[in-house]
Design a protein around this motif. Sequence first.
Motif, short mmCIF file in Angstrom:
data_model
loop_
_atom_site.label_atom_id
_atom_site.label_comp_id
_atom_site.label_asym_id
_atom_site.label_seq_id
_atom_site.Cartn_x
_atom_site.Cartn_y
_atom_site.Cartn_z
N CYS A 36 0.85 -1.19 0.00
CA CYS A 36 0.00 0.00 0.00
C CYS A 36 0.89 1.23 0.00
O CYS A 36 1.75 1.39 0.87
CB CYS A 36 -0.91 0.03 1.22
N ILE A 37 0.68 2.10 -0.98
CA ILE A 37 1.38 3.38 -1.05
C ILE A 37 0.43 4.47 -0.54
O ILE A 37 -0.68 4.61 -1.03
CB ILE A 37 1.81 3.69 -2.48
N ALA A 38 0.91 5.23 0.44
CA ALA A 38 0.15 6.36 0.97
C ALA A 38 0.93 7.63 0.67
O ALA A 38 2.14 7.70 0.89
CB ALA A 38 -0.05 6.21 2.48
N ASP A 39 0.23 8.63 0.16
CA ASP A 39 0.87 9.90 -0.17
C ASP A 39 -0.23 10.95 -0.33
O ASP A 39 -1.42 10.62 -0.30
CB ASP A 39 1.71 9.77 -1.44
N ALA A 47 -0.44 7.63 -10.36
CA ALA A 47 0.40 6.79 -11.23
C ALA A 47 1.15 5.71 -10.48
O ALA A 47 1.74 4.82 -11.11
CB ALA A 47 1.40 7.68 -11.97
N ALA A 48 1.12 5.74 -9.15
CA ALA A 48 1.96 4.82 -8.38
C ALA A 48 1.57 3.37 -8.56
O ALA A 48 2.43 2.49 -8.67
CB ALA A 48 1.91 5.20 -6.89
N SER A 49 0.28 3.07 -8.58
CA SER A 49 -0.16 1.68 -8.77
C SER A 49 0.35 1.14 -10.09
O SER A 49 0.86 0.01 -10.17
CB SER A 49 -1.69 1.59 -8.73
N ASP A 50 0.22 1.94 -11.15
CA ASP A 50 0.68 1.49 -12.46
C ASP A 50 2.17 1.21 -12.46
O ASP A 50 2.64 0.28 -13.13
CB ASP A 50 0.35 2.54 -13.52
N ALA A 51 2.93 2.01 -11.70
CA ALA A 51 4.37 1.80 -11.64
C ALA A 51 4.71 0.46 -11.01
O ALA A 51 5.62 -0.25 -11.47
CB ALA A 51 5.03 2.93 -10.85
N LEU A 52 3.98 0.07 -9.97
CA LEU A 52 4.24 -1.22 -9.32
C LEU A 52 3.79 -2.37 -10.21
O LEU A 52 4.46 -3.41 -10.30
CB LEU A 52 3.54 -1.29 -7.97
N GLU A 59 -2.18 -6.73 -9.80
CA GLU A 59 -3.06 -5.61 -9.48
C GLU A 59 -3.74 -5.80 -8.13
O GLU A 59 -3.93 -4.83 -7.37
CB GLU A 59 -4.12 -5.45 -10.58
N ALA A 60 -4.08 -7.04 -7.80
CA ALA A 60 -4.77 -7.32 -6.53
C ALA A 60 -3.85 -7.11 -5.32
O ALA A 60 -4.34 -7.02 -4.19
CB ALA A 60 -5.29 -8.75 -6.52
N ASP A 61 -2.54 -7.03 -5.56
CA ASP A 61 -1.58 -6.89 -4.46
C ASP A 61 -1.10 -5.46 -4.26
O ASP A 61 -0.15 -5.22 -3.51
CB ASP A 61 -0.36 -7.79 -4.72
N VAL A 62 -1.76 -4.51 -4.93
CA VAL A 62 -1.34 -3.11 -4.84
C VAL A 62 -2.55 -2.24 -4.48
O VAL A 62 -3.63 -2.42 -5.03
CB VAL A 62 -0.75 -2.63 -6.19
N MET A 63 -2.34 -1.32 -3.56
CA MET A 63 -3.37 -0.32 -3.28
C MET A 63 -2.69 1.01 -2.99
O MET A 63 -1.52 1.06 -2.60
CB MET A 63 -4.27 -0.73 -2.11
N THR A 64 -3.41 2.09 -3.23
CA THR A 64 -2.94 3.43 -2.88
C THR A 64 -4.04 4.12 -2.09
O THR A 64 -5.23 3.83 -2.26
CB THR A 64 -2.59 4.26 -4.12
#
Length: 280
Positions: A36-39, A47-52, A59-64
């Motif tokens: 999880c990216i928080a900002d 754009a952070a999810s797309d970068a990961l 996709e299921a393993d990424v959240m912002t």
Amino acid sequence: MHPALAKGNVAVVTGGASGIGLAAARHLAGLGMRVCIADLPGAALDAASDALIAAGAAEADVMTLATDVSDRAQLMALADEVWARFGPVNLLMNNAGMQPGSSIFDEEGNWDRILEVNLGGIIRGSQIFAPRMIASGTPGLIVNTGSKQGITTPPGDPAYNVSKAGVKAFTEALQHELRNREDCKVEARLFIPGFVYTPLTAGGRTEKPAGAWMPEQVVEFLFDSIERGDFYILCPDNDVDRATDVKRILWAAGDITENRPPLSRWHPDYDDAFKAWLKA
């Protein structure tokens, strides 16, 4: 590898939409962790999810989540949402920070914001996440991003120095508390980057200065140091090696033990003595 960094475990990175934070998030995703990216809200976070995902994360393993770390309610909401989607957090990287510049009498009017983000965000993040991490009974790691400026406190940006000096003192106290709790599987680390080329430090430059490391280099150093078991993760760069950092830190401590003027490294009466100390 530290057991908190296992495949399938959960990581939260604040200030994770750019610079060191995004490089760390990519690294963690590459280990197979759910991240999880928080900002702050904006194009970088969008754009952070797309970068990961572009780096290989599912996709299921990424959240912002848009989060202002100076706001306790937003940090609590961040913890609630991550636990609801991914489960217990194993790694918290309190990395969000700002450095707009400051002066001792606050002509710019930004001392409060700097302290609320750089120091308050790390304190609140740790206070909100750590008890849940401890209660989960799983291996955990809290990495707090400090700065060499919080140790040697050079003149020119006093608010930033004060905030990062507080991060050092808080993280030391946090690790002492965690290691003395019975059956606690959570640890803390103090991350002390050197000169890193990021949006925070670019200062309008479009090309990396020769002396700076790239975020990916410093993140590699960070996780290698964690694997070694280091608490103080003191990063070099292309201008300053560890031996020089050690001498600067010891000289700063010597201001107290030798009863020199504060910040004597920059005092004209001690200029020659400091240069000789570096060469000795």
